[in-house]
Design an enzyme around this catalytic site. Structure first.
Site, PDB file in Angstrom:
ATOM      1  CG  ASP A 152      49.328  35.062  22.308  1.00 55.79           C
ATOM      2  OD1 ASP A 152      49.912  35.024  21.263  1.00 55.79           O
ATOM      3  OD2 ASP A 152      49.457  34.324  23.737  1.00 55.79           O
ATOM      4  CD  GLU A 200      47.436  33.565  16.143  1.00 51.92           C
ATOM      5  OE1 GLU A 200      47.292  33.538  16.467  1.00 51.92           O
ATOM      6  OE2 GLU A 200      48.566  34.482  15.975  1.00 51.92           O
ATOM      7  CG  ASP A 251      54.558  30.357  20.795  1.00 49.33           C
ATOM      8  OD1 ASP A 251      54.967  31.746  21.367  1.00 49.33           O
ATOM      9  OD2 ASP A 251      53.621  29.816  21.063  1.00 49.33           O
TER      10      ASP A 251
HETATM   11  O1  MIG Z   1      48.795  28.729  23.037  1.00 49.51           O
HETATM   12  O2  MIG Z   1      49.918  33.254  26.779  1.00 49.51           O
HETATM   13  O3  MIG Z   1      53.341  33.313  21.260  1.00 49.51           O
HETATM   14  O4  MIG Z   1      54.215  34.395  24.031  1.00 49.51           O
HETATM   15  O5  MIG Z   1      53.375  33.285  25.993  1.00 49.51           O
HETATM   16  C1  MIG Z   1      50.338  29.776  24.148  1.00 49.51           C
HETATM   17  C2  MIG Z   1      50.354  32.133  26.202  1.00 49.51           C
HETATM   18  C3  MIG Z   1      49.701  31.063  24.467  1.00 49.51           C
HETATM   19  C4  MIG Z   1      51.611  32.103  23.148  1.00 49.51           C
HETATM   20  C5  MIG Z   1      52.377  33.801  22.780  1.00 49.51           C
HETATM   21  C6  MIG Z   1      53.581  33.166  24.270  1.00 49.51           C
HETATM   22  C7  MIG Z   1      52.451  33.150  25.367  1.00 49.51           C
HETATM   23  C8  MIG Z   1      51.490  32.218  24.940  1.00 49.51           C
HETATM   24  N1  MIG Z   1      50.566  32.004  24.010  1.00 49.51           N
END
Ligand code: MIG
Length: 766
Positions: free
Chosen positions: A420, A423, A494
């Site tokens: 996650d 980017e 998201d």
């Molecule tokens: O700033 O890890 O897209 O799937 O549950 C949020 C918490 C961070 C973004 C991800 C999402 C995940 C969440 N993450």
């Protein structure tokens, strides 16, 4: 005869052009000749690249033959031209370096635009400031391109691909930015949403009589204006870096995808269990909670193969640690779950906590593994763990180090890793453009690395899991660049629990598939905001064949596991999860096909009915392979669906009614019905009812046969252990089935290398 304003030199496979200043503006690569290369007879590469590509890891060895057709054009010509040809393409270059590419029969496929360009809308500083004060997002000058290629629009183009962008299947009329972006606002097709999490600078142009594709391999910020600024042209350009683009020509969309994935790679065969149902939620935060969750699936008679653990399993969000208070024995937890047929996947973020004594931070600091400021200090920003540093994944040493950490999780029974925030996302403003990634060949700035950061993190994770487990790695990533399909699956980030996002999920997944990323899914039920029974029911129906099949939602939203609402919702949910499990052998066969050809698992109708103008813009139906058509309802309160069936016989999956296609039909679609059609004369492999995907697959294989006009049908089916790489050494079976209308089955083996065979094979004729 006018002299050439530039020099050219032709070899068997390429033509090098030197044109001084003219070229420098064009390629942003002073002193390097422009190369026109025949990678094959139908793939051209037009570039002045000196640096390595992260997407095409081995520079293609050109096999196409480039011949000189004509140089200059005789006395009467006003301008000189150079005409080159491969077996299937003809390339004309004029003295201003405009390129025109035609097929060998003379059809102009793609032509540089030579007319005037539209002026960009300009606002004064003051106007911009006023608008920003009211909260508007104003893009001013931040998409500026240093160089740009502009192509003529003939007026009949439909554009597909470009990764995960918002909007419709056909991208004509929109402009997009490639700059991996985590923006939590609802992603809508509105032009304010130019960038999302992934940068896949590849598109397919379908015209009335031809189709081609372009891959602009540049991972600086790039812009794709697909006819937004003008109906006369489209363009792609980059903020920096070198000109390097490929042109693909073929008869079909499939040919184009196949050429693109031959260059950037294909998604390798996944483990079988990864095709099952995945349950996730940001907020599962104790061992007991996870056990209860698993028990709920069993008690509710729901198949489930995977549970995902979000950031709460970590100790203070420190990657490669476990919070011992909440998860005192992760190994025991995964063992218990494994006995119930459920596996665990854990999230990992790139942001590494700044904390003395924390092994990841200390090892990384000691070895200079993190990105730096231009002054050579370690660069810090803030993410979940607080002050954090960012691994330099451009370095193979850092990738190996990162990959080796996966052992910590694998040893505790974790089956896959979910990447996650890569980017990379950051809380204290974006990483400045000049943050330095030292690399192992040369240092690069953030502006160059940004779009491949997630890609290289996925590569590190894939290679680490492969080395430490010997299994086919299961990785999910949010950020991607071209070629990420070799290492990882992806989800669309998201989304929200809104109908617009259910609708969006279809073109988004289809375009990802056409962009070479086949193993993709959206958060079923929606991530942000609160879902409701009707929306969840329609979402599980629409996603039933999504390659990545995961329900996930945010900590601050209402729970959305299938039993959270009423009995009707639970029953609908179960029906569609069971339908998915029934067709897992078909999905696996499609993955086998994909691994060899790059064909996506779910496909827009236009891929198989390219000459049917009715399907060019079909945003609310999809095909699974070439023989299942899914037409989900994506609007609240709607209980009939207008379904377009392309030519041929289609069999209603629920009623078995035969319908001849080439027309729209109106199908009743009460809340428990997702219209599904099977193409006449298809055989589809299926499993009997199973609650989990067994290691090595089912002992029984059912062949659903839907005769229409033929007396018999054929189907080739793939089988292996569904787990490791033994298939690469030939340990797999390929069955060729033939069924006739009496249910008579004949089987021949096209390849026999896997010792395990089915105990039962049977045909069900519908
Ligand atoms: O700033 O890890 O897209 O799937 O549950 C949020 C918490 C961070 C973004 C991800 C999402 C995940 C969440 N993450």
């Amino acid at each position: 005869m006018p002299a050439f304003p530039w020099k050219y030199q032709l070899s068997d496979h390429s033509c090098a052009i030197e044109a001084g200043d003219l070229l420098n503006k064009y390629t942003n690569c002073p002193g390097t000749p422009l190369q026109i290369e025949a990678v094959t007879d139908s793939t051209l590469r037009i570039h002045a690249r000196t640096q390595k590509s992260f997407a095409v890891e081995t520079a293609p060895s050109s096999t196409g033959t480039l011949q000189l057709v004509e140089a200059a054009s005789g006395d009467s010509a006003e301008t000189s031209v150079l005409v080159l040809a491969t077996d299937s393409l003809r390339i004309t270059i004029d003295d201003a370096l405009h390129l025109q590419i035609s097929s060998s029969d003379g059809t102009v496929l793609c032509s540089d635009y030579t007319g005037p360009l539209q002026e960009a809308e300009s606002l004064t500083e003051e106007e911009i400031e006023q608008m920003r004060q009211e909260g508007h997002v104003v893009h001013a000058g931040d998409d500026a391109c240093r160089f740009q290629i502009t192509k003529k629009l003939f007026g009949d183009e439909a554009f597909y691909g470009l990764g995960d962008k918002t909007g419709f299947l056909n991208k004509i009329g929109y402009d997009y930015t490639m700059w991996n972006t985590d923006n939590p606002d609802p992603h809508v097709e509105n032009p304010t949403f130019k960038a999302l999490y992934k940068s896949i600078p590849f598109f397919i142009a379908l015209r009335n009589d031809c189709v081609y594709g372009i891959f602009f391999d540049n991972h600086f910020k790039t812009n794709f204006d697909m006819g937004y600024s003008s109906t006369d042209y489209y363009s792609f350009g980059a903020a920096d870096g070198e000109l390097d683009y490929y042109f693909f020509y073929g008869d079909t969309i499939a040919d184009i995808i196949s050429q693109y994935t031959a260059l950037t790679g294909r998604c390798p065969l996944p483990q079988l269990w990864t095709l099952g149902y995945h349950q996730s939620r940001w907020g599962y935060s104790s061992q007991q909670e996870v056990l209860d969750l698993a028990q709920n699936f069993i008690d509710n008679d729901l198949p489930c193969d995977v549970i995902h653990m979000d950031i709460d399993y970590m100790d203070n969000y420190k990657v490669f640690t476990v919070d011992k208070n909440r998860f005192p024995d992760l190994t025991a937890l995964s063992d218990i779950l494994h006995q119930k047929g459920i596996r665990l996947v854990t999230i990992i973020d790139p942001g590494t906590k700044v904390e003395n004594g924390y092994h990841m931070y200390e090892e990384g600091i000691k070895n200079n593994y993190f990105a730096q400021t231009p002054d050579g200090e370690v660069y810090e920003n803030v993410v979940w763990p607080g002050d954090s540093v960012f691994p330099d994944y451009t370095s193979s040493i850092v990738r190996n180090w990162w990959g080796s950490q996966t052992k910590f999780l694998l040893d505790q029974g974790i089956s896959g890793i979910w990447n996650d925030m890569n980017e990379p996302a950051s809380f204290r403003g974006p990483l400045p453009d000049d943050v330095v990634f030292p690399g192992d060949d040369m240092p690069r700035q953030h502006k160059e690395v940004h779009n491949v950061f997630g890609h290289l993190m996925a590569k590190a994770t894939y290679e680490g899991i492969k080395k430490n487990s010997g299994k086919r790695p299961f990785v999910i990533t949010r950020a991607c660049y071209s070629g990420t399909q070799k290492y990882s699956t992806a989800w669309t980030g998201d989304n929200q629990s809104i109908w617009a996002h259910l609708k969006l999920s279809i073109p988004q997944l289809l375009n990802l598939g056409m962009s070479g990323m086949p193993f993709v899914g959206t958060d079923i039920g929606g991530f942000g905001s609160n879902t409701n029974p009707e929306l969840l029911s329609r979402w599980i129906q629409a996603s039933c064949f999504a390659p990545l099949f995961r329900n996930h939602c945010a900590k601050f939203s209402r729970c959305q596991e299938p039993w959270q609402f009423d009995k009707q919702t639970l029953d609908i949910y179960r029906t569609y999860v069971r339908l998915r499990y029934r067709f897992i052998p078909y999905l696996y066969d499609l993955f086998y096909e994909e691994s060899r050809t790059g064909m996506p698992i779910i496909r827009p109708l236009v891929m198989h009915y390219q000459n049917d103008p009715e399907v060019r813009e079909c945003n609310d139906e999809y095909l699974v392979g070439d023989r299942i058509l899914v037409a989900p309802v994506t609007d609240q309160g709607v209980h009939v669906k207008v379904v377009y069936l392309p030519e041929g016989t289609w069999i209603d999956y629920w009623t078995k009614e035969r319908i001849s296609g080439g027309k729209y039909i109106l199908r009743d679609a009460p809340i428990d019905v997702c219209p599904i059609y099977i193409k006449g004369d298809s055989i589809i492999p299926a499993w009997p009812q199973l609650d989990h995907i067994p290691d090595g697959g089912s002992e029984e294989l059912i062949l659903e046969y839907y005769p229409a006009s033929a007396d018999s049908s054929k189907y080739v089916h793939y089988q292996d252990n569904g787990a490791d790489f033994a298939y690469e050494a030939g340990e797999y079976n390929l069955y060729r089935f033939r069924a006739d209308k009496d249910g008579e089955l004949s089987v021949s083996m096209e390849h026999e290398g896997y010792e395990h065979h089915y105990e039962t094979l049977r045909v069900e004729v519908y």
